[in-house]
Write a protein that holds these residues in place. Structure first.
Motif, PDB file in Angstrom:
ATOM      1  N   ALA A 274       0.829  -1.204   0.000  1.00 55.29           N
ATOM      2  CA  ALA A 274       0.000   0.000   0.000  1.00 55.29           C
ATOM      3  C   ALA A 274       0.857   1.245   0.000  1.00 55.29           C
ATOM      4  CB  ALA A 274      -0.942  -0.008   1.205  1.00 55.29           C
ATOM      5  N   THR A 275       1.970   1.219   0.740  1.00 55.55           N
ATOM      6  CA  THR A 275       2.869   2.388   0.787  1.00 55.55           C
ATOM      7  C   THR A 275       3.553   2.595  -0.553  1.00 55.55           C
ATOM      8  OG1 THR A 275       3.284   1.952   3.143  1.00 55.55           O
ATOM      9  CG2 THR A 275       4.833   3.378   2.001  1.00 55.55           C
ATOM     10  N   VAL A 276       3.876   1.505  -1.218  1.00 54.35           N
ATOM     11  CA  VAL A 276       4.530   1.595  -2.522  1.00 54.35           C
ATOM     12  C   VAL A 276       3.563   2.177  -3.546  1.00 54.35           C
ATOM     13  CG1 VAL A 276       5.547   0.276  -4.413  1.00 54.35           C
ATOM     14  CG2 VAL A 276       6.137  -0.258  -2.037  1.00 54.35           C
ATOM     15  N   ARG A 277       2.296   1.701  -3.543  1.00 50.80           N
ATOM     16  CA  ARG A 277       1.319   2.216  -4.509  1.00 50.80           C
ATOM     17  C   ARG A 277       1.090   3.713  -4.289  1.00 50.80           C
ATOM     18  NH1 ARG A 277      -1.195  -2.838  -3.349  1.00 50.80           N
ATOM     19  NH2 ARG A 277      -2.542  -1.826  -1.788  1.00 50.80           N
ATOM     20  N   GLU A 278       1.036   4.128  -3.034  1.00 47.84           N
ATOM     21  CA  GLU A 278       0.842   5.557  -2.757  1.00 47.84           C
ATOM     22  C   GLU A 278       2.048   6.363  -3.209  1.00 47.84           C
ATOM     23  OE1 GLU A 278      -0.154   8.495   1.049  1.00 47.84           O
ATOM     24  OE2 GLU A 278       0.175   6.338   1.348  1.00 47.84           O
ATOM     25  N   ALA A 279       3.264   5.834  -3.010  1.00 52.47           N
ATOM     26  CA  ALA A 279       4.479   6.546  -3.418  1.00 52.47           C
ATOM     27  C   ALA A 279       4.577   6.660  -4.933  1.00 52.47           C
ATOM     28  CB  ALA A 279       5.696   5.829  -2.865  1.00 52.47           C
ATOM     29  N   GLN A 280       4.032   5.685  -5.643  1.00 52.84           N
ATOM     30  CA  GLN A 280       4.067   5.754  -7.095  1.00 52.84           C
ATOM     31  C   GLN A 280       3.136   6.838  -7.629  1.00 52.84           C
ATOM     32  OE1 GLN A 280       6.258   4.457  -8.770  1.00 52.84           O
ATOM     33  NE2 GLN A 280       6.705   2.309  -8.299  1.00 52.84           N
ATOM     34  N   ARG A 281       2.066   7.151  -6.874  1.00 48.22           N
ATOM     35  CA  ARG A 281       1.109   8.165  -7.331  1.00 48.22           C
ATOM     36  C   ARG A 281       1.453   9.573  -6.862  1.00 48.22           C
ATOM     37  NH1 ARG A 281      -2.579   4.079  -5.511  1.00 48.22           N
ATOM     38  NH2 ARG A 281      -2.898   5.340  -3.618  1.00 48.22           N
ATOM     39  N   SER A 282       2.120   9.693  -5.689  1.00 49.26           N
ATOM     40  CA  SER A 282       2.334  11.004  -5.089  1.00 49.26           C
ATOM     41  C   SER A 282       3.820  11.223  -4.814  1.00 49.26           C
ATOM     42  CB  SER A 282       1.541  11.120  -3.783  1.00 49.26           C
ATOM     43  OG  SER A 282       1.906  12.281  -3.074  1.00 49.26           O
ATOM     44  N   ASP A 283       4.313  12.400  -5.278  1.00 50.37           N
ATOM     45  CA  ASP A 283       5.705  12.756  -4.993  1.00 50.37           C
ATOM     46  C   ASP A 283       5.919  12.985  -3.494  1.00 50.37           C
ATOM     47  OD1 ASP A 283       6.268  12.587  -7.651  1.00 50.37           O
ATOM     48  OD2 ASP A 283       6.209  14.760  -8.017  1.00 50.37           O
ATOM     49  N   THR A 284       4.863  13.512  -2.847  1.00 49.03           N
ATOM     50  CA  THR A 284       4.989  13.743  -1.401  1.00 49.03           C
ATOM     51  C   THR A 284       5.120  12.418  -0.656  1.00 49.03           C
ATOM     52  OG1 THR A 284       3.651  15.757  -1.602  1.00 49.03           O
ATOM     53  CG2 THR A 284       3.889  14.774   0.596  1.00 49.03           C
ATOM     54  N   ALA A 285       4.302  11.446  -1.023  1.00 53.66           N
ATOM     55  CA  ALA A 285       4.392  10.133  -0.386  1.00 53.66           C
ATOM     56  C   ALA A 285       5.723   9.468  -0.708  1.00 53.66           C
ATOM     57  CB  ALA A 285       3.226   9.260  -0.831  1.00 53.66           C
ATOM     58  N   LEU A 286       6.220   9.666  -1.946  1.00 50.98           N
ATOM     59  CA  LEU A 286       7.511   9.090  -2.323  1.00 50.98           C
ATOM     60  C   LEU A 286       8.647   9.708  -1.492  1.00 50.98           C
ATOM     61  CD1 LEU A 286       9.193   7.266  -4.176  1.00 50.98           C
ATOM     62  CD2 LEU A 286       9.281   9.178  -5.811  1.00 50.98           C
ATOM     63  N   SER A 287       8.599  11.041  -1.339  1.00 47.96           N
ATOM     64  CA  SER A 287       9.628  11.705  -0.544  1.00 47.96           C
ATOM     65  C   SER A 287       9.567  11.261   0.911  1.00 47.96           C
ATOM     66  CB  SER A 287       9.464  13.224  -0.633  1.00 47.96           C
ATOM     67  OG  SER A 287       9.591  13.674  -1.960  1.00 47.96           O
ATOM     68  N   ARG A 288       8.311  11.066   1.392  1.00 49.84           N
ATOM     69  CA  ARG A 288       8.182  10.608   2.773  1.00 49.84           C
ATOM     70  C   ARG A 288       8.757   9.203   2.938  1.00 49.84           C
ATOM     71  NH1 ARG A 288       3.339  11.964   3.220  1.00 49.84           N
ATOM     72  NH2 ARG A 288       2.371   9.970   2.639  1.00 49.84           N
ATOM     73  N   LEU A 289       8.592   8.353   1.916  1.00 48.97           N
ATOM     74  CA  LEU A 289       9.116   6.988   1.987  1.00 48.97           C
ATOM     75  C   LEU A 289      10.640   6.957   1.867  1.00 48.97           C
ATOM     76  CD1 LEU A 289       8.892   3.898   1.963  1.00 48.97           C
ATOM     77  CD2 LEU A 289       8.436   4.055  -0.505  1.00 48.97           C
ATOM     78  N   THR A 290      11.169   7.638   0.858  1.00 46.71           N
ATOM     79  CA  THR A 290      12.619   7.602   0.627  1.00 46.71           C
ATOM     80  C   THR A 290      13.392   8.487   1.598  1.00 46.71           C
ATOM     81  OG1 THR A 290      12.400   9.388  -1.024  1.00 46.71           O
ATOM     82  CG2 THR A 290      12.319   7.092  -1.807  1.00 46.71           C
ATOM     83  N   GLY A 291      12.714   9.378   2.275  1.00 46.03           N
ATOM     84  CA  GLY A 291      13.395  10.253   3.229  1.00 46.03           C
ATOM     85  C   GLY A 291      13.651   9.594   4.574  1.00 46.03           C
ATOM     86  N   ARG A 292      13.110   8.435   4.801  1.00 43.24           N
ATOM     87  CA  ARG A 292      13.354   7.753   6.065  1.00 43.24           C
ATOM     88  C   ARG A 292      14.800   7.255   6.120  1.00 43.24           C
ATOM     89  NH1 ARG A 292       9.096   3.094   6.559  1.00 43.24           N
ATOM     90  NH2 ARG A 292      10.037   2.679   4.500  1.00 43.24           N
TER      91      ARG A 292
END
Length: 379
Positions: A274-292
């Motif tokens: 679910a986190t991956v699908r959200e990161a693929q759609r949103s740059d904000t979610a992607l930054s939140r994921l890769t920024g960890r």
């Protein structure tokens, strides 16, 4: 007017009566001294001649003895070259003075032999220097020596870093001492058209009584600042992103989305679907994921060789040459360790024993102490 009978007051000189002159003082003692002194100096030239003759004779005997030593050393060097099948004649030094009485007695105090450039497996021993003690000569006389027996021998073997750099490193890899039993390997290794930085540590130890063993550890090949290859099958080995390149992956949106599009990578990263699908759609979610912080650490654990098999296009996006990855997969740990191995074994003598006693790493190379007993040279 003078009277004819006048007598002169001063007598005529011829009229003075003759008197004997006083006798000279006696000189018997001085005459004796002169005679003794003259006798001493008359004997001195003979003494000088005797001393000079003795000195000339001693010089002649010394010169003859030294010429005999030089001749014997030359003959011994030629004999050792032929019987040991050496590429060059060794240096032979016969100790002890005088030499001729030793030769007549068929027994030499000590002989030092230095053999340069001795082949030993993959490397060349820069110098083998050994001193034989109490040598017994075999032969019918001083001019017919057929061989020799060596009850005891000790010496040193040098495996030079300069020779290793030339023979094993091909001017791209250098070997330097890093402790009493360790050698540091640094340089570059050409792989598939790329010059990879090489690092390795070699541990040197004695292998039995006649061999030197080397164990290779800490092997790694750096592909610039992008990735590091460590040969082996453990999880920490393989091809992995460096911290700098993993951090850059987290910052670059296009590369991050390409990595997250591979299901096997997502499973390896431990990211929920679910986190991956959200990161693929949103740059904000992607930054939140890769920024960890854990994302960078997890990205560094990915074995890129595994990705190369199923997703070669992904590696191209990461800037890795597929041909390089294919070459690295064939550069296994045994292959790389064999290229860096410094192991060698002493040749087995025809008779007697030759043993290693100590192995240590010095500034100029690997030095080995050797001992021998019951050795024989000749028929």
């Amino acid at each position: 007017m003078r009277s004819p009978h006048h007598i002169p007051t001063h007598p005529h000189p011829y009229d003075v009566p003759y008197e004997e002159p006083p006798a000279p003082p006696t000189t018997h003692r001085r005459t004796g001294r002169r005679r003794r002194r003259g006798h001493f100096f008359s004997g001195l030239p003979f003494a000088l001649k005797t001393v000079a003759s003795l000195l000339v004779l001693a010089a002649f005997l010394t010169l003859a003895d030294r010429w005999a030593v030089l001749y014997a050393e030359h003959r011994a060097a030629d004999t050792l070259k032929d019987r040991l099948r050496l590429t060059a004649a060794p240096e032979v030094e016969i100790d002890g003075f005088p030499f001729l009485p030793q030769l007549v007695g068929k027994r030499l105090d000590s002989v030092k032999v230095t053999v340069p450039d001795v082949a030993a497996d993959r490397v060349t021993l820069a110098a083998v220097s050994a001193t034989a003690h109490d040598i017994r000569l075999d032969g019918d006389g001083p001019t017919s020596v057929r061989g020799a027996r060596v009850p005891r021998l000790d010496g040193d073997v040098l495996l030079s870093f300069a020779d290793m750099n030339r023979e094993l490193g091909a001017s791209q890899v250098t070997f330097t001492g890093a402790g009493r039993d360790r050698v540091a390997v640094r340089g570059t290794l050409p792989v598939a058209g790329h010059d990879l930085r090489l690092r390795a540590d070699v541990r040197v130890a004695r292998d039995g009584e006649r061999g030197v063993d080397t164990r290779i550890g800490g092997m790694r090949l750096d592909i610039g600042e992008l990735a590091t290859y460590r040969p082996g099958t453990r999880a920490s080995q393989g091809l992995h992103l460096t911290r700098a390149s993993a951090a850059a992956l987290a910052r670059e949106t296009r590369k991050a989305r390409a990595v997250l599009a591979v299901p096997s990578v997502v499973r390896a990263l431990g990211v929920p679907d679910a986190t991956v699908r959200e990161a693929q759609r949103s740059d904000t979610a992607l930054s939140r994921l890769t920024g960890r912080p854990e994302f960078v650490r997890q990205a560094m654990r990915l074995n890129l060789l595994d990705l190369a098999l199923a997703h070669p296009e992904l590696l191209d996006r990461l800037g890795l040459d597929p041909a390089l990855l294919d070459a690295l997969s064939q550069l296994t740990r045994p292959v790389l360790a064999d290229r860096l191995s410094l192991a060698f074994r002493l040749p087995e003598p025809p008779s007697g024993e030759l043993r290693l006693r100590d192995v240590r790493v010095a500034k100029d190379g690997i030095r080995v102490r050797i001992e021998g007993s019951g050795l024989a040279v000749g028929p």
